[in-house]
Design a protein around this motif. Structure first.
Motif, PDB file in Angstrom:
ATOM      1  N   SER A   1      -2.604  53.924  79.564  1.00 21.55           N
ATOM      2  CA  SER A   1      -1.954  53.630  80.741  1.00 21.55           C
ATOM      3  C   SER A   1      -0.833  54.797  80.950  1.00 21.55           C
TER       4      SER A   1
ATOM      5  N   LYS B   1       1.947  56.487  83.927  1.00 26.18           N
ATOM      6  CA  LYS B   1       3.069  56.415  85.109  1.00 26.18           C
ATOM      7  C   LYS B   1       2.627  56.934  86.275  1.00 26.18           C
TER       8      LYS B   1
ATOM      9  N   TRP C   1       2.170  51.985  87.484  1.00 30.70           N
ATOM     10  CA  TRP C   1       1.421  52.325  86.377  1.00 30.70           C
ATOM     11  C   TRP C   1       0.022  51.718  86.507  1.00 30.70           C
TER      12      TRP C   1
ATOM     13  N   SER D   1       2.322  62.388  84.841  1.00 34.38           N
ATOM     14  CA  SER D   1       3.243  61.113  84.193  1.00 34.38           C
ATOM     15  C   SER D   1       4.149  61.647  83.325  1.00 34.38           C
TER      16      SER D   1
END
Length: 128
Positions: free
Chosen positions: A61, A63, A89, A108
């Protein structure tokens, strides 16, 4: 219940925990921890998370800069909604290409790094 990552149907050599960790390790000031226990890899810069590999859900995951960007990536099939995270996200599946993975991890990282105080940013080595 999720399968182990290497047993999941979407697992491929394109991306793995080892590849994600190898990429993140090169980012200035990046540190990994397992804040919740159970085998998570939470990558942070300045104490703020920019990438997370869960203990059971396959993929990583990351951002994005907005809910809209995350939704665009989901709509384009690049990623899926990252459970337990803010809607900005996305979770990139193990089938993500290494180039796309590197790009999304760096984006990210840059986003989180840019949100640090000027003092905290100044303590970090330059990034690209």
């Amino acid at each position: 219940m999720w399968l182990r990552q290497q047993d999941h149907p979407s697992y491929s050599a394109a991306m793995s925990r080892q590849i994600v960790n190898a990429i993140c390790r090169t980012f200035p000031g990046a540190e990994v921890s397992d804040p919740w226990g159970g085998g998570h890899d939470a990558w942070k810069v300045g104490g703020k998370m920019f990438a997370c590999i869960g203990s059971t859900m396959p993929g990583v995951s990351v951002k994005t800069d907005s809910v809209e960007t995350a939704q665009m990536l989901i709509d384009a099939g690049v990623g899926v909604r990252a459970p337990y995270f803010h809607r900005s996200w996305v979770n990139l599946p193990w089938s993500t290409s290494k180039d796309e993975l590197r790009y999304r991890l760096a984006a990210s990282y840059r986003l989180v790094r840019s949100g640090l105080t000027k003092t905290a940013q100044a303590r970090l080595d330059p990034f690209e």
